[in-house]
Design a protein around this motif. Structure first.
Motif, PDB file in Angstrom:
ATOM      1  N   LEU A 134      14.226   9.313  -1.508  1.00  0.00           N
ATOM      2  CA  LEU A 134      13.665  10.399  -0.699  1.00  0.00           C
ATOM      3  C   LEU A 134      14.295  11.742  -1.048  1.00  0.00           C
ATOM      4  O   LEU A 134      13.597  12.710  -1.367  1.00  0.00           O
ATOM      5  CB  LEU A 134      13.895  10.088   0.786  1.00  0.00           C
ATOM      6  N   LEU A 135      15.624  11.787  -1.008  1.00  0.00           N
ATOM      7  CA  LEU A 135      16.308  13.076  -1.112  1.00  0.00           C
ATOM      8  C   LEU A 135      16.621  13.478  -2.546  1.00  0.00           C
ATOM      9  O   LEU A 135      16.431  14.621  -2.934  1.00  0.00           O
ATOM     10  CB  LEU A 135      17.602  13.043  -0.296  1.00  0.00           C
ATOM     11  N   TRP A 162       7.181   6.324   2.272  1.00  0.00           N
ATOM     12  CA  TRP A 162       5.941   6.095   1.528  1.00  0.00           C
ATOM     13  C   TRP A 162       6.127   6.502   0.073  1.00  0.00           C
ATOM     14  O   TRP A 162       6.595   7.599  -0.202  1.00  0.00           O
ATOM     15  CB  TRP A 162       4.799   6.904   2.141  1.00  0.00           C
ATOM     16  N   GLY A 215      12.882  12.409  -4.958  1.00  0.00           N
ATOM     17  CA  GLY A 215      11.548  12.860  -4.524  1.00  0.00           C
ATOM     18  C   GLY A 215      10.464  11.873  -4.894  1.00  0.00           C
ATOM     19  O   GLY A 215       9.311  12.248  -5.043  1.00  0.00           O
ATOM     20  N   CYS A 246       9.700   9.325  -2.960  1.00  0.00           N
ATOM     21  CA  CYS A 246       8.999   8.868  -1.760  1.00  0.00           C
ATOM     22  C   CYS A 246       8.993   9.933  -0.683  1.00  0.00           C
ATOM     23  O   CYS A 246       9.740  10.910  -0.757  1.00  0.00           O
ATOM     24  CB  CYS A 246       9.536   7.534  -1.258  1.00  0.00           C
ATOM     25  N   TRP A 247       8.101   9.744   0.269  1.00  0.00           N
ATOM     26  CA  TRP A 247       7.940  10.693   1.374  1.00  0.00           C
ATOM     27  C   TRP A 247       8.365  10.015   2.671  1.00  0.00           C
ATOM     28  O   TRP A 247       8.258   8.808   2.808  1.00  0.00           O
ATOM     29  CB  TRP A 247       6.465  11.129   1.501  1.00  0.00           C
ATOM     30  N   LEU A 248       8.791  10.840   3.612  1.00  0.00           N
ATOM     31  CA  LEU A 248       9.252  10.323   4.898  1.00  0.00           C
ATOM     32  C   LEU A 248       8.126  10.404   5.930  1.00  0.00           C
ATOM     33  O   LEU A 248       7.362  11.368   5.965  1.00  0.00           O
ATOM     34  CB  LEU A 248      10.449  11.165   5.366  1.00  0.00           C
ATOM     35  N   ASP A 249       8.048   9.368   6.761  1.00  0.00           N
ATOM     36  CA  ASP A 249       7.136   9.409   7.910  1.00  0.00           C
ATOM     37  C   ASP A 249       7.958   9.120   9.162  1.00  0.00           C
ATOM     38  O   ASP A 249       8.535   8.050   9.294  1.00  0.00           O
ATOM     39  CB  ASP A 249       6.029   8.366   7.740  1.00  0.00           C
ATOM     40  N   GLU A 250       8.009  10.095  10.060  1.00  0.00           N
ATOM     41  CA  GLU A 250       8.825   9.919  11.268  1.00  0.00           C
ATOM     42  C   GLU A 250       8.005   9.499  12.480  1.00  0.00           C
ATOM     43  O   GLU A 250       8.492   9.497  13.598  1.00  0.00           O
ATOM     44  CB  GLU A 250       9.576  11.227  11.594  1.00  0.00           C
ATOM     45  N   GLN A 251       6.734   9.191  12.257  1.00  0.00           N
ATOM     46  CA  GLN A 251       5.903   8.802  13.405  1.00  0.00           C
ATOM     47  C   GLN A 251       5.389   7.374  13.226  1.00  0.00           C
ATOM     48  O   GLN A 251       4.268   7.049  13.590  1.00  0.00           O
ATOM     49  CB  GLN A 251       4.716   9.761  13.545  1.00  0.00           C
ATOM     50  N   ASP A 252       6.227   6.541  12.632  1.00  0.00           N
ATOM     51  CA  ASP A 252       5.814   5.177  12.335  1.00  0.00           C
ATOM     52  C   ASP A 252       5.900   4.289  13.586  1.00  0.00           C
ATOM     53  O   ASP A 252       6.560   4.634  14.558  1.00  0.00           O
ATOM     54  CB  ASP A 252       6.735   4.623  11.240  1.00  0.00           C
ATOM     55  N   GLY A 253       5.217   3.165  13.542  1.00  0.00           N
ATOM     56  CA  GLY A 253       5.343   2.167  14.603  1.00  0.00           C
ATOM     57  C   GLY A 253       4.474   2.446  15.812  1.00  0.00           C
ATOM     58  O   GLY A 253       3.778   3.453  15.872  1.00  0.00           O
ATOM     59  N   HIS A 254       4.523   1.509  16.772  1.00  0.00           N
ATOM     60  CA  HIS A 254       3.669   1.627  17.949  1.00  0.00           C
ATOM     61  C   HIS A 254       4.065   2.808  18.817  1.00  0.00           C
ATOM     62  O   HIS A 254       3.222   3.471  19.417  1.00  0.00           O
ATOM     63  CB  HIS A 254       3.731   0.333  18.776  1.00  0.00           C
ATOM     64  N   MET A 281       0.456   4.497  -3.687  1.00  0.00           N
ATOM     65  CA  MET A 281      -0.667   4.715  -2.787  1.00  0.00           C
ATOM     66  C   MET A 281      -1.911   5.014  -3.619  1.00  0.00           C
ATOM     67  O   MET A 281      -1.822   5.586  -4.695  1.00  0.00           O
ATOM     68  CB  MET A 281      -0.385   5.915  -1.855  1.00  0.00           C
ATOM     69  N   GLY A 287       0.800  -1.226   0.000  1.00  0.00           N
ATOM     70  CA  GLY A 287       0.000   0.000   0.000  1.00  0.00           C
ATOM     71  C   GLY A 287       0.830   1.273   0.000  1.00  0.00           C
ATOM     72  O   GLY A 287       0.351   2.336   0.351  1.00  0.00           O
TER      73      GLY A 287
END
Lengths: 192, 253
Positions: free
Chosen positions: B222-223, B244, B226, B228-236, B249, B195
């Motif tokens: 990423l850099l 991403w 461009g 993909c995008w970064l997600d820094e709030q991943d995981g539990h 998507m 996904g």
């Protein structure tokens, strides 16, 4: 996974990008971050307009429970906008002239221009005309908190002043000192 | 030595004479063949034209019919868009050239307008979806094959549009001239299965990569690109780092 729009309890339709986890992270790639900024700017302004919110503060991202939670947080994907990121977004909005720091000497709170001062001026003059209040003296309070709710209900003083200043320039309003402070008088589109 | 024409001076005459008759016969025969071919061609052309006129609506509106039609054209070596005149000689009967160019323009439109978001990579299925929405209901349905055809038609313009096979039947359209190395193809394929989300861990576990290799591939996308995008709030704990790929998507807007 499909990214779809979402209706908030306040009836606001969140765009699908709001359900994308990376939307809540400040992007290290400059052109990607430009899209993030543009999308957040649009989202903040449309939401502010929907809820008639005039101020956005970095604190709104610091703790839950504020008026901005519906867009600054997404509990469905467990993401939230970080305060530092919000500050960056506010800076970009001020630079694009869709917001202004208020008070002017800090960078943590802005007055949002979901209507530009020029647009507020037009709304203000139209309201005065339609409610038959041309030529009579009104206090600021009577405009921002009128007995019958209007398009101007809740307008901050600073925005009101900016709008009146614009009208004054074209001779359609005049600020007058009255007993308990200042008042304003509106004129019909002048034939001077 | 015995010769067919005999010997003596008279033999020259005879030989020349028979040569002349052979030549006459041969040109007569080829003329007949050419005439025959012309007749066949005319007939073929008439048949095709009447077919095209007759089924024009179906060809333009029904993707299955159109596909079958294009396959038929390909198998008999006829390019429905080619011909002596601009747009092809039966483009006039069919309007397929216009149809194809119009689709090409829409493909470019979508690729360019989503480029900032996806770094110039878009999944073919997604492209079909967005283009279909752009065309509205009256435009008739279009398929992935139609888009691939249009992209092929764009080739002479040198725009560098390319259809990339990601394996597992998914294809992507690349609208920027950028080399995708083998590692990035793997990342794209994995993102497609998940996904759009990829992380170092996934590449290490599922693809057996060294962590360094995974990081390099992801950081490049990423850099540098461009894509993909970064997600820094991943995981539990909400502190993880995930990547991403917008092209993988599904966006409903």
């Amino acid at each position: 996974m499909s990214l779809s729009t979402h209706q908030t309890p306040s009836g606001f339709l969140l765009p699908s990008i709001h359900s994308a986890p990376p939307f809540f992270t400040q992007q290290p790639n400059e052109s990607t971050q430009a899209i993030v900024l543009e999308q957040w700017t649009r989202l903040i302004l449309t939401y502010a307009r929907h809820r008639r919110l005039f101020f956005l503060r970095v604190e709104d991202a610091e703790k839950a429970g504020g008026q901005w939670d519906e867009i600054l947080r997404n509990e469905r994907i467990n993401r939230r906008l970080m305060p530092a990121h919000l500050e960056t977004i506010l800076r970009a909005m001020v630079r694009k002239n869709v917001a202004a720091y208020e008070p002017a000497d800090q960078t943590r709170a802005v007055l949002l221009y979901w209507r530009l001062p020029e647009e507020w001026a037009a709304v203000l003059h139209e309201w005065a005309t339609n409610t038959g209040q041309l030529n009579s003296i009104l206090t600021f309070y009577e405009i921002s908190d009128p007995p019958v709710e209007s398009a101007l209900s809740g307008i901050p003083d600073s925005m009101l002043r900016a709008a009146i200043a614009i009208l004054a320039k074209s001779g359609r309003a005049q600020v007058i000192s009255i007993a308990d402070g200042e008042g304003v008088r509106f004129f019909a589109r002048s034939g001077r | 030595m015995h010769r067919l024409g005999g010997v003596g001076l008279a033999a020259f005459d005879r030989q020349q004479q028979s040569q002349r008759s052979f030549a006459a016969l041969s040109s007569q025969l080829s003329q007949a063949q050419v005439d025959d071919l012309h007749a066949q061609l005319d007939q073929f052309r008439t048949a095709l034209s009447s077919f095209a006129t007759h089924h024009r609506k179906d060809i333009l509106s029904d993707p299955r019919f159109r596909h079958a039609f294009q396959q038929m054209c390909a198998s008999i070596g006829v390019d429905p868009l080619a011909g002596p005149r601009r747009g092809g000689w039966w483009d006039e009967a069919l309007g397929l050239g216009d149809w194809q160019s119009e689709l090409g323009v829409q493909v470019v439109d979508v690729c360019v307008s989503t480029r900032e978001r996806n770094g110039g990579l878009i999944e073919l299925r997604e492209l079909v979806r967005v283009v279909s929405r752009l065309r509205g209901l009256d435009g008739g349905a279009i398929t992935e094959e139609d888009i691939v055809q249009s992209i092929r038609a764009l080739k002479p313009l040198g725009a560098g549009y390319e259809v990339i096979d990601c394996g597992d039947g998914r294809r992507m359209v690349r609208s920027v001239v950028k080399e995708l190395d083998a590692d990035q193809m793997v990342v794209l394929a994995l993102a497609g299965e998940q996904g759009g989300r990829v992380d170092e861990e996934g590449l290490v576990l599922k693809k057996g990569w060294a962590r360094e290799r995974a990081r390099t591939a992801l950081e490049n996308m990423l850099l540098r690109d461009g894509t993909c995008w970064l997600d820094e709030q991943d995981g539990h704990d909400g502190m993880g780092r995930a990547y991403w790929v917008p092209a993988a998507m599904q966006w409903d807007e």
